[in-house]
Design a protein around this motif. Structure first.
Motif, mmCIF file in Angstrom:
data_model
loop_
_atom_site.group_PDB
_atom_site.id
_atom_site.type_symbol
_atom_site.label_atom_id
_atom_site.label_comp_id
_atom_site.label_asym_id
_atom_site.label_seq_id
_atom_site.Cartn_x
_atom_site.Cartn_y
_atom_site.Cartn_z
ATOM 1 N N LEU A 255 0.810 -1.224 0.000
ATOM 2 C CA LEU A 255 0.000 0.000 0.000
ATOM 3 C C LEU A 255 0.840 1.269 0.000
ATOM 4 O O LEU A 255 0.312 2.352 -0.211
ATOM 5 C CB LEU A 255 -0.935 0.015 1.216
ATOM 6 C CG LEU A 255 -1.902 -1.163 1.351
ATOM 7 C CD1 LEU A 255 -2.722 -1.038 2.620
ATOM 8 C CD2 LEU A 255 -2.801 -1.276 0.122
ATOM 9 N N HIS A 256 2.155 1.127 0.257
ATOM 10 C CA HIS A 256 3.087 2.266 0.267
ATOM 11 C C HIS A 256 2.662 3.335 1.277
ATOM 12 O O HIS A 256 2.754 4.529 1.013
ATOM 13 C CB HIS A 256 3.207 2.886 -1.127
ATOM 14 C CG HIS A 256 3.643 1.908 -2.171
ATOM 15 N ND1 HIS A 256 4.932 1.406 -2.242
ATOM 16 C CD2 HIS A 256 2.950 1.312 -3.174
ATOM 17 C CE1 HIS A 256 5.019 0.566 -3.256
ATOM 18 N NE2 HIS A 256 3.839 0.488 -3.831
ATOM 19 N N VAL A 257 2.182 2.872 2.432
ATOM 20 C CA VAL A 257 1.798 3.801 3.487
ATOM 21 C C VAL A 257 2.411 3.323 4.801
ATOM 22 O O VAL A 257 2.598 2.127 5.023
ATOM 23 C CB VAL A 257 0.264 3.902 3.640
ATOM 24 C CG1 VAL A 257 -0.349 4.544 2.421
ATOM 25 C CG2 VAL A 257 -0.354 2.536 3.904
ATOM 26 N N THR A 258 2.741 4.288 5.654
ATOM 27 C CA THR A 258 3.248 3.993 6.992
ATOM 28 C C THR A 258 2.234 4.497 8.007
ATOM 29 O O THR A 258 2.037 5.702 8.158
ATOM 30 C CB THR A 258 4.609 4.669 7.221
ATOM 31 O OG1 THR A 258 5.534 4.205 6.230
ATOM 32 C CG2 THR A 258 5.145 4.342 8.607
ATOM 33 N N LEU A 259 1.567 3.568 8.695
ATOM 34 C CA LEU A 259 0.518 3.902 9.651
ATOM 35 C C LEU A 259 1.144 3.950 11.044
ATOM 36 O O LEU A 259 1.220 2.944 11.752
ATOM 37 C CB LEU A 259 -0.602 2.863 9.580
ATOM 38 C CG LEU A 259 -1.187 2.622 8.176
ATOM 39 C CD1 LEU A 259 -2.186 1.476 8.206
ATOM 40 C CD2 LEU A 259 -1.845 3.891 7.654
ATOM 41 N N THR A 260 1.603 5.121 11.426
ATOM 42 C CA THR A 260 2.346 5.258 12.674
ATOM 43 C C THR A 260 1.500 4.903 13.884
ATOM 44 O O THR A 260 1.950 4.187 14.792
ATOM 45 C CB THR A 260 2.883 6.690 12.808
ATOM 46 O OG1 THR A 260 3.665 7.012 11.661
ATOM 47 C CG2 THR A 260 3.739 6.828 14.050
ATOM 48 N N ALA A 310 9.236 1.889 21.243
ATOM 49 C CA ALA A 310 9.875 3.168 21.552
ATOM 50 C C ALA A 310 10.059 4.012 20.291
ATOM 51 O O ALA A 310 9.855 5.238 20.310
ATOM 52 C CB ALA A 310 11.226 2.917 22.219
ATOM 53 N N ASP A 311 10.404 3.373 19.187
ATOM 54 C CA ASP A 311 10.574 4.086 17.922
ATOM 55 C C ASP A 311 9.254 4.676 17.444
ATOM 56 O O ASP A 311 9.189 5.832 17.009
ATOM 57 C CB ASP A 311 11.150 3.125 16.883
ATOM 58 C CG ASP A 311 11.544 3.833 15.598
ATOM 59 O OD1 ASP A 311 11.787 5.057 15.655
ATOM 60 O OD2 ASP A 311 11.614 3.176 14.543
ATOM 61 N N CYS A 312 8.191 3.886 17.530
ATOM 62 C CA CYS A 312 6.872 4.374 17.101
ATOM 63 C C CYS A 312 6.383 5.500 18.006
ATOM 64 O O CYS A 312 5.804 6.492 17.524
ATOM 65 C CB CYS A 312 5.866 3.224 17.113
ATOM 66 S SG CYS A 312 6.155 1.950 15.867
ATOM 67 N N TYR A 313 6.615 5.379 19.302
ATOM 68 C CA TYR A 313 6.162 6.428 20.225
ATOM 69 C C TYR A 313 6.919 7.728 19.978
ATOM 70 O O TYR A 313 6.321 8.814 20.011
ATOM 71 C CB TYR A 313 6.356 5.966 21.670
ATOM 72 C CG TYR A 313 5.938 7.005 22.690
ATOM 73 C CD1 TYR A 313 4.589 7.239 22.949
ATOM 74 C CD2 TYR A 313 6.889 7.752 23.370
ATOM 75 C CE1 TYR A 313 4.196 8.196 23.880
ATOM 76 C CE2 TYR A 313 6.505 8.711 24.298
ATOM 77 C CZ TYR A 313 5.157 8.929 24.546
ATOM 78 O OH TYR A 313 4.779 9.888 25.451
ATOM 79 N N ARG A 314 8.215 7.633 19.733
ATOM 80 C CA ARG A 314 9.010 8.840 19.458
ATOM 81 C C ARG A 314 8.506 9.542 18.198
ATOM 82 O O ARG A 314 8.423 10.773 18.151
ATOM 83 C CB ARG A 314 10.483 8.461 19.317
ATOM 84 C CG ARG A 314 11.391 9.655 19.097
ATOM 85 C CD ARG A 314 12.861 9.270 19.122
ATOM 86 N NE ARG A 314 13.197 8.305 18.098
ATOM 87 C CZ ARG A 314 13.479 7.027 18.331
ATOM 88 N NH1 ARG A 314 13.449 6.571 19.575
ATOM 89 N NH2 ARG A 314 13.792 6.211 17.349
ATOM 90 N N GLU A 315 8.171 8.766 17.195
ATOM 91 C CA GLU A 315 7.641 9.378 15.968
ATOM 92 C C GLU A 315 6.231 9.905 16.171
ATOM 93 O O GLU A 315 5.866 10.953 15.630
ATOM 94 C CB GLU A 315 7.661 8.333 14.843
ATOM 95 C CG GLU A 315 7.170 8.866 13.508
ATOM 96 C CD GLU A 315 7.198 7.801 12.419
ATOM 97 O OE1 GLU A 315 6.463 7.949 11.430
ATOM 98 O OE2 GLU A 315 7.954 6.822 12.593
ATOM 99 N N TRP A 316 5.434 9.207 16.962
ATOM 100 C CA TRP A 316 4.034 9.609 17.170
ATOM 101 C C TRP A 316 3.937 10.936 17.912
ATOM 102 O O TRP A 316 3.045 11.736 17.649
ATOM 103 C CB TRP A 316 3.315 8.511 17.948
ATOM 104 C CG TRP A 316 1.847 8.747 18.123
ATOM 105 C CD1 TRP A 316 0.878 8.708 17.156
ATOM 106 C CD2 TRP A 316 1.190 9.057 19.344
ATOM 107 N NE1 TRP A 316 -0.352 8.971 17.699
ATOM 108 C CE2 TRP A 316 -0.192 9.191 19.051
ATOM 109 C CE3 TRP A 316 1.618 9.226 20.657
ATOM 110 C CZ2 TRP A 316 -1.132 9.489 20.025
ATOM 111 C CZ3 TRP A 316 0.680 9.527 21.634
ATOM 112 C CH2 TRP A 316 -0.683 9.651 21.314
ATOM 113 N N VAL A 317 4.851 11.188 18.846
ATOM 114 C CA VAL A 317 4.824 12.443 19.608
ATOM 115 C C VAL A 317 5.556 13.572 18.900
ATOM 116 O O VAL A 317 5.716 14.653 19.465
ATOM 117 C CB VAL A 317 5.422 12.240 21.013
ATOM 118 C CG1 VAL A 317 4.603 11.248 21.806
ATOM 119 C CG2 VAL A 317 6.879 11.813 20.935
ATOM 120 N N GLY A 318 6.032 13.300 17.673
ATOM 121 C CA GLY A 318 6.656 14.359 16.897
ATOM 122 C C GLY A 318 8.154 14.328 16.873
ATOM 123 O O GLY A 318 8.786 15.353 16.609
#
Length: 348
Positions: A255-260, A310-318
């Motif tokens: 799908l070429h999408v990243t669903l954070t 941890a990687d997803c949370y860091r990206e999710w909070v900006g």
């Protein structure tokens, strides 16, 4: 008689493009540049040769330890043990032959088809031999719940990684194919972490199934045994974890999408599952309470789950975006910069 020009004089002394815009000579000597390039190439080649020399020695020593561990304390050899002995013996012969060639046949052997062929055959042998040695049913290095031969366990892994290193370094020198440089960005990317999590979950699944079968947990009398109960949880957690870990990379692939946000939820679920899995599998009478492949795979799965969360949370909070998103966001910047440059040229 006409006086030679500055460019003709520069060409006469072996200087490439030896005249600047003012007609003055420049100190850019072709022979000096070629000599410097040759020196650098020789130095790089010597580094490769030195690293492979160390790799061959490590393979030889680890193979000796393996054959000793296989021979001592084995009153009767099974078919699998005989295969393992043949593979380890050939590894000793190949590594010793490579060491001899490094001393007496450097011009023929080093960085050429003989070394590539010998290292390739040795790698194939260990790709065949390692699963035989690590199969719990063969009881060569590991049993169903623990390591039965520590020297064989460590030495066989050292043999595999050392010959893998030799082949990788040789491919890097001869063909310019750097395995580390190719794999490292994919492992650093979050999709690479998900794929690694799939691999460790599959290892946990396979090891748990073998323990389940060896304890005959399908019998009524064994169903209430703590090890069998923990095996059931381990198998269930591994199956669920494999399915969850496959979703994010496959969604990006097709799908070429990243669903954070979705990845964050899934990674938190994985952390919860493997927090319980770590307790059921590696503590008490769990199937992976002893040092072995199941023990290491379970810990690796738990650590990877925490890392991804941890990687997803860091990206999710900006925080820092993933590698794929960086590539997607950087491309318009290049295009806009290029368009701005074009507009600037038109204005001039």
């Amino acid at each position: 008689m006409m006086k030679p020009t500055a460019r003709e004089t520069a060409q006469g002394v072996g200087v490439e493009d030896g005249v600047n815009d003012d007609g003055e000579l420049q100190d850019v000597n072709i022979e000096t540049t070629s000599a410097n390039e040759n020196d650098v190439a020789v130095a790089v080649q010597q580094q490769h040769i030195s690293r492979r020399w160390t790799g061959w020695i490590v393979l030889f020593v680890a193979s000796l330890v393996s054959i000793i561990a296989l021979t001592l304390g084995r009153p009767k050899d099974t078919s699998a043990q005989k295969w393992a002995k043949w593979i380890v013996s050939l590894s000793i012969v190949f590594s010793f032959g490579a060491i001899i060639c490094y001393h007496f046949a450097r011009a023929v052997f080093l960085s050429g088809p003989p070394e590539l062929a010998l290292s390739g055959i040795a790698l194939i042998l260990w790709c065949i031999g390692l699963p035989i040695i690590m199969n719990p049913s063969n009881s060569i290095a590991v049993g169903y719940t623990q390591i039965v031969n520590g020297n064989m366990y460590i030495a066989s892994w050292v043999c595999f990684f050392s010959i893998f290193f030799v082949v990788g370094d040789l491919l890097s020198e001869v063909y310019g194919f750097n395995i580390v440089a190719t794999v490292r960005p994919r492992l650093q990317d979050r999709n690479g972490k998900w794929y690694t999590l799939v691999a460790t979950s599959v290892i946990v699944m396979g090891a748990s199934i073998r323990v389940f079968e060896s304890f005959e947990c399908n019998l009524d009398v064994m169903k209430s045994a703590p090890t069998c109960r923990d095996c059931k949880f381990a198998i269930s957690a591994a199956v669920i974890g494999t399915v969850i870990a496959l979703f994010p990379p496959l969604s990006f692939l097709f799908l070429h999408v990243t669903l954070t946000t979705v990845e964050l939820i899934l990674s938190v679920v994985m952390v919860i599952i493997w927090s319980f899995g770590l307790g059921f599998i590696t503590f008490g009478q769990g199937p992976g309470h002893s040092i072995g492949n199941l023990f290491f795979a379970t810990w690796a799965t738990f650590i990877l789950s925490c890392w991804i969360a941890a990687d997803c949370y860091r990206e999710w909070v900006g925080g820092t975006p993933s590698t794929d998103q960086q590539q997607q966001t950087e491309l318009p910047n290049y295009e806009s910069n290029g368009q701005a440059a074009v507009n600037g040229d038109e204005d001039l």
